[in-house]
Design a protein around this motif. Structure first.
Motif, PDB file in Angstrom:
ATOM      1  N   ALA A 428     -70.114  70.623  33.719  1.00  0.00           N
ATOM      2  CA  ALA A 428     -69.700  70.303  35.243  1.00  0.00           C
ATOM      3  C   ALA A 428     -69.851  68.790  35.454  1.00  0.00           C
ATOM      4  O   ALA A 428     -68.865  68.256  35.965  1.00  0.00           O
ATOM      5  CB  ALA A 428     -70.322  71.154  36.310  1.00  0.00           C
ATOM      6  N   LEU A 429     -71.072  68.096  35.061  1.00  0.00           N
ATOM      7  CA  LEU A 429     -71.370  66.859  35.560  1.00  0.00           C
ATOM      8  C   LEU A 429     -70.258  66.106  34.901  1.00  0.00           C
ATOM      9  O   LEU A 429     -69.979  65.059  35.075  1.00  0.00           O
ATOM     10  CB  LEU A 429     -72.682  66.620  35.227  1.00  0.00           C
ATOM     11  N   GLY A 430     -70.011  66.556  33.322  1.00  0.00           N
ATOM     12  CA  GLY A 430     -68.916  65.937  32.217  1.00  0.00           C
ATOM     13  C   GLY A 430     -67.782  65.971  32.962  1.00  0.00           C
ATOM     14  O   GLY A 430     -66.864  65.498  32.089  1.00  0.00           O
ATOM     15  N   SER A 431     -67.426  66.784  33.752  1.00  0.00           N
ATOM     16  CA  SER A 431     -65.845  67.166  34.272  1.00  0.00           C
ATOM     17  C   SER A 431     -65.582  66.723  35.662  1.00  0.00           C
ATOM     18  O   SER A 431     -64.661  66.786  35.972  1.00  0.00           O
ATOM     19  CB  SER A 431     -65.646  68.483  34.041  1.00  0.00           C
ATOM     20  N   SER A 432     -66.631  66.200  36.369  1.00  0.00           N
ATOM     21  CA  SER A 432     -66.471  65.594  37.672  1.00  0.00           C
ATOM     22  C   SER A 432     -67.135  64.362  37.896  1.00  0.00           C
ATOM     23  O   SER A 432     -68.288  64.293  37.942  1.00  0.00           O
ATOM     24  CB  SER A 432     -66.866  66.621  38.680  1.00  0.00           C
ATOM     25  N   PRO A 433     -66.262  63.227  37.947  1.00  0.00           N
ATOM     26  CA  PRO A 433     -66.823  61.987  37.687  1.00  0.00           C
ATOM     27  C   PRO A 433     -67.536  61.679  39.073  1.00  0.00           C
ATOM     28  O   PRO A 433     -67.296  62.197  40.107  1.00  0.00           O
ATOM     29  CB  PRO A 433     -65.620  61.061  37.556  1.00  0.00           C
ATOM     30  N   ALA A 434     -68.451  60.941  38.780  1.00  0.00           N
ATOM     31  CA  ALA A 434     -69.246  60.230  39.934  1.00  0.00           C
ATOM     32  C   ALA A 434     -68.563  59.260  40.679  1.00  0.00           C
ATOM     33  O   ALA A 434     -68.772  59.018  41.991  1.00  0.00           O
ATOM     34  CB  ALA A 434     -70.599  59.772  39.458  1.00  0.00           C
ATOM     35  N   ILE A 435     -67.579  58.699  40.281  1.00  0.00           N
ATOM     36  CA  ILE A 435     -66.728  57.491  40.828  1.00  0.00           C
ATOM     37  C   ILE A 435     -65.561  57.704  40.081  1.00  0.00           C
ATOM     38  O   ILE A 435     -65.240  57.681  38.777  1.00  0.00           O
ATOM     39  CB  ILE A 435     -67.649  56.186  40.631  1.00  0.00           C
ATOM     40  N   VAL A 436     -64.283  57.134  40.928  1.00  0.00           N
ATOM     41  CA  VAL A 436     -63.067  56.925  40.414  1.00  0.00           C
ATOM     42  C   VAL A 436     -62.666  55.665  41.089  1.00  0.00           C
ATOM     43  O   VAL A 436     -63.259  55.447  42.078  1.00  0.00           O
ATOM     44  CB  VAL A 436     -62.171  58.175  40.666  1.00  0.00           C
ATOM     45  N   LEU A 437     -61.312  55.158  40.791  1.00  0.00           N
ATOM     46  CA  LEU A 437     -61.050  54.046  41.615  1.00  0.00           C
ATOM     47  C   LEU A 437     -60.267  54.483  42.681  1.00  0.00           C
ATOM     48  O   LEU A 437     -58.881  54.444  42.622  1.00  0.00           O
ATOM     49  CB  LEU A 437     -59.951  53.331  40.435  1.00  0.00           C
ATOM     50  N   ARG A 438     -60.887  54.546  43.821  1.00  0.00           N
ATOM     51  CA  ARG A 438     -60.182  54.648  44.810  1.00  0.00           C
ATOM     52  C   ARG A 438     -59.512  53.635  45.548  1.00  0.00           C
ATOM     53  O   ARG A 438     -59.739  52.361  45.210  1.00  0.00           O
ATOM     54  CB  ARG A 438     -61.220  55.273  45.933  1.00  0.00           C
ATOM     55  N   ASN A 439     -58.574  53.737  46.284  1.00  0.00           N
ATOM     56  CA  ASN A 439     -57.816  52.734  46.736  1.00  0.00           C
ATOM     57  C   ASN A 439     -58.628  51.718  47.636  1.00  0.00           C
ATOM     58  O   ASN A 439     -58.327  50.594  47.443  1.00  0.00           O
ATOM     59  CB  ASN A 439     -56.535  53.293  47.758  1.00  0.00           C
ATOM     60  N   HIS A 440     -59.395  52.053  48.222  1.00  0.00           N
ATOM     61  CA  HIS A 440     -60.371  51.049  49.278  1.00  0.00           C
ATOM     62  C   HIS A 440     -60.979  50.164  48.082  1.00  0.00           C
ATOM     63  O   HIS A 440     -61.004  48.999  48.614  1.00  0.00           O
ATOM     64  CB  HIS A 440     -61.241  51.692  50.316  1.00  0.00           C
ATOM     65  N   LEU A 441     -61.510  50.689  46.874  1.00  0.00           N
ATOM     66  CA  LEU A 441     -62.337  49.987  46.079  1.00  0.00           C
ATOM     67  C   LEU A 441     -61.463  48.806  45.510  1.00  0.00           C
ATOM     68  O   LEU A 441     -61.901  47.794  45.483  1.00  0.00           O
ATOM     69  CB  LEU A 441     -62.972  50.741  45.000  1.00  0.00           C
ATOM     70  N   ALA A 442     -60.006  49.333  45.133  1.00  0.00           N
ATOM     71  CA  ALA A 442     -59.232  48.246  44.649  1.00  0.00           C
ATOM     72  C   ALA A 442     -58.757  47.305  45.704  1.00  0.00           C
ATOM     73  O   ALA A 442     -58.881  46.162  45.137  1.00  0.00           O
ATOM     74  CB  ALA A 442     -57.923  48.894  44.290  1.00  0.00           C
ATOM     75  N   GLU A 443     -58.672  47.612  46.927  1.00  0.00           N
ATOM     76  CA  GLU A 443     -58.188  46.626  47.955  1.00  0.00           C
ATOM     77  C   GLU A 443     -59.260  45.727  48.183  1.00  0.00           C
ATOM     78  O   GLU A 443     -59.178  44.420  48.544  1.00  0.00           O
ATOM     79  CB  GLU A 443     -58.078  47.440  49.154  1.00  0.00           C
ATOM     80  N   GLN A 444     -60.733  46.080  48.022  1.00  0.00           N
ATOM     81  CA  GLN A 444     -61.812  45.252  48.063  1.00  0.00           C
ATOM     82  C   GLN A 444     -61.907  44.390  47.241  1.00  0.00           C
ATOM     83  O   GLN A 444     -62.227  42.982  47.293  1.00  0.00           O
ATOM     84  CB  GLN A 444     -63.044  45.945  48.360  1.00  0.00           C
ATOM     85  N   ALA A 445     -61.520  44.689  45.979  1.00  0.00           N
ATOM     86  CA  ALA A 445     -61.627  43.823  44.528  1.00  0.00           C
ATOM     87  C   ALA A 445     -60.467  42.883  44.843  1.00  0.00           C
ATOM     88  O   ALA A 445     -60.462  41.714  44.436  1.00  0.00           O
ATOM     89  CB  ALA A 445     -61.541  44.491  43.408  1.00  0.00           C
ATOM     90  N   ILE A 446     -59.373  43.365  45.522  1.00  0.00           N
ATOM     91  CA  ILE A 446     -58.033  42.427  45.526  1.00  0.00           C
ATOM     92  C   ILE A 446     -58.471  41.176  46.465  1.00  0.00           C
ATOM     93  O   ILE A 446     -58.125  40.213  46.380  1.00  0.00           O
ATOM     94  CB  ILE A 446     -57.106  43.158  45.893  1.00  0.00           C
ATOM     95  N   ALA A 447     -59.034  41.742  47.742  1.00  0.00           N
ATOM     96  CA  ALA A 447     -59.334  40.846  48.687  1.00  0.00           C
ATOM     97  C   ALA A 447     -60.270  39.612  48.263  1.00  0.00           C
ATOM     98  O   ALA A 447     -60.138  38.424  48.682  1.00  0.00           O
ATOM     99  CB  ALA A 447     -59.877  41.528  49.947  1.00  0.00           C
ATOM    100  N   LEU A 448     -61.368  39.902  47.496  1.00  0.00           N
ATOM    101  CA  LEU A 448     -62.085  38.951  46.696  1.00  0.00           C
ATOM    102  C   LEU A 448     -61.559  38.027  45.864  1.00  0.00           C
ATOM    103  O   LEU A 448     -61.489  36.890  45.935  1.00  0.00           O
ATOM    104  CB  LEU A 448     -63.301  39.610  46.366  1.00  0.00           C
ATOM    105  N   ALA A 449     -60.594  38.768  45.141  1.00  0.00           N
ATOM    106  CA  ALA A 449     -59.662  37.914  44.033  1.00  0.00           C
ATOM    107  C   ALA A 449     -58.906  37.072  44.775  1.00  0.00           C
ATOM    108  O   ALA A 449     -58.502  35.920  43.903  1.00  0.00           O
ATOM    109  CB  ALA A 449     -59.099  38.868  43.178  1.00  0.00           C
ATOM    110  N   ASN A 450     -58.248  37.347  45.801  1.00  0.00           N
ATOM    111  CA  ASN A 450     -57.428  36.349  46.512  1.00  0.00           C
ATOM    112  C   ASN A 450     -58.258  35.108  46.999  1.00  0.00           C
ATOM    113  O   ASN A 450     -57.538  33.960  47.370  1.00  0.00           O
ATOM    114  CB  ASN A 450     -56.806  37.058  47.656  1.00  0.00           C
TER     115      ASN A 450
END
Length: 494
Positions: A428-450
């Motif tokens: 079960a632990l190997g089938s359900s990730p602890a983390i995925v690339l949620r939209n808000h994480l990508a948005e935070q990385a983009i804001a810093l990259a800008n």
């Protein structure tokens, strides 16, 4: 806006053997096209794991020549840059000729395992297929594709890969004025359903057969000795696509633009645009805010994949010969997809096999989650952690409907009793990730990259490459999304 930078004449040697098989198919398949340079490029991010698969040294990128080469400003020794032509259905409507409008394939480079990988520069300037576009990609969308393609690979879901990305302050107009970026991405092949549709709809049947033979010989050699190789190819692609859809659905991934020109003939996740990993579970979720009809909603993805396979079957019909054989090659999808999905979901429960009991429990859990918009990644991770010994309250506390979730936990106990075994927590632990690339994480990385701060991109990549592990230093990334995350809108320009 016109680029004013000149291509550097001196070639850069990547130190790998090139094998340009696609370029040898002939001029009907592509237009030779040299990348258009960008102004004053700089490194944004690199995937060392992808570099190692290509057999590159850890410091391969530490030169101005490498930076220029992967920005499209300097040729690579052995490459034969081209843009391929294809057609396709977009949102269910025949769109006619399309093609690589902002991606230029440099060629095929030999990886460390001896296999060939195509290497593309996405965002490297206009091509004959740009349809009045500038052929550029923006920093925002390139960060999203770079991170998600590597994240999907780490999740065990077939995908194109990303080697590196560079940026430039050169302006690019989308909804607003943004800056340019170039993504170096790889795959065994970027051939799409739309390539076959192109030659079929234009009645170029000799080229259609040539393409089919190329794909069979290169990627599906088991189909060569079949009584009807084209039908066998369709059946093999059907099987891979069904398995891919099961992977998407199980992890809560929404692609957003499942046009036939975005469907890989190898069953890879291809062309990351308005994708999303769901937060609160909603079967009707539409990740692309321009998809007003909801054609590409989460729950419709498996059905759309079959529709796209049918379109591929129609394209191959001149070679297959009989409509009945075409439909017979597609028929296994109806069994392969649900079986593959059942297995993936049973694994999330902690069981190695699916059965009526696991299916019933899954259906009840999903119905309950849909009613309450329960956070999809967090629920499944907490379920797995409970199996590993965490208190059951960590699961129960996610629901207002306490009797509903307690009933599901009772079903789990009945399954344990019926089969005489407890669920496998490690499964079960190997089938359900602890983390995925949620939209808000990508948005935070983009804001810093800008702001020219690319540190979060690399940190996210390091975490996403190990999605099934706990990351104590980044617990907030694995937690609930902030309230503002629900207001993020992603479109095809993303």
């Amino acid at each position: 806006m016109q680029d004013e930078v000149q291509l550097t004449s001196q070639d850069f040697d990547l130190g790998r053997v090139w094998n340009n098989r696609f370029a040898n198919l002939g001029p009907a398949f592509f237009s030779a096209r040299t990348p258009t340079p960008v102004r004053e490029p700089y490194w944004v991010a690199r995937s060392q794991s992808m570099a190692r698969e290509l057999g590159l040294e850890d410091d391969w990128w530490r030169s101005q020549e490498a930076l220029e080469a992967f920005s499209g400003n300097r040729p690579l020794v052995g490459s034969r840059p081209l843009a391929s032509v294809y057609s396709g259905h977009q949102f269910g409507v025949w769109a006619g000729q399309l093609g690589d409008g902002r991606a230029i394939m440099l060629g095929e480079v030999q990886a460390s395992d001896g296999n060939s990988l195509e290497l593309q520069l996405k965002g490297s300037g206009s091509t004959p297929y740009s349809r009045m576009g500038d052929g550029r990609a923006v920093l925002r969308s390139t960060i999203r594709e770079f991170l998600c393609s590597e994240a999907m690979h780490a999740l065990g879901i077939p995908s194109t890969r990303a080697l590196c990305m560079t940026g430039s302050d050169q302006p690019v107009r989308r909804e607003t004025l943004e800056t340019a970026a170039v993504l170096a991405r790889t795959a065994p092949s970027f051939i799409r359903f739309g390539h076959f549709e192109h030659f079929s709809h234009t009645e170029q049947h000799e080229e259609l057969k040539k393409l089919t033979d190329f794909v069979i010989d290169g990627f599906y050699p088991e189909c060569r000795d079949a009584p009807n190789p084209a039908a066998a190819l369709l059946a093999a692609v059907t099987s891979r696509t069904a398995a891919l859809m099961a992977g998407w659905q199980a992890v809560g991934f929404c692609h957003g633009v499942m046009n036939t020109d975005n469907m890989s003939i190898l069953g890879l996740t291809l062309d990351y645009g308005p994708f999303q990993f769901m937060d609160g579970f909603d079967p009707n979720h539409i990740p692309n805010h321009t998809d007003t009809g909801g054609r590409y909603s989460y729950k419709r993805q498996p059905q759309v994949a079959y529709w796209n396979l049918f379109a591929l079957g129609q394209a191959l019909l001149p070679l297959i010969g009989e409509p009945d054989e075409t439909m017979a090659a597609l028929e296994p999808y109806k069994a392969i997809f649900p079986a593959a999905q059942d297995m993936r979901m049973a694994a999330k429960l902690g069981f190695t096999n699916s059965n009526e009991g696991t299916s019933a429990l899954i259906n009840d859990l999903l119905a309950l989650m849909a009613k309450e918009r329960t956070d999809y990644p967090i629920f499944w991770r907490r379920w797995a952690q409970h199996l590993a010994g965490q208190p059951v309250e960590t699961v129960l506390d996610l629901f207002h409907d306490r009797p509903g979730i307690e009933n599901c936990m009772q079903q789990l106990q009945e399954l344990e009793s019926k089969f005489g075994q407890q669920p496998n927590a490690n499964l079960a632990l190997g089938s359900s990730p602890a983390i995925v690339l949620r939209n808000h994480l990508a948005e935070q990385a983009i804001a810093l990259a800008n702001q020219k701060d690319f540190s979060m991109i690399q940190q996210l990549l390091d975490v996403l490459e190990n999605p099934f592990s706990e990351h104590p230093n980044h617990t907030t990334w694995a937690g609930f999304p902030p309230d503002w995350a629900s207001s993020i809108q992603i479109s095809c320009s993303s």
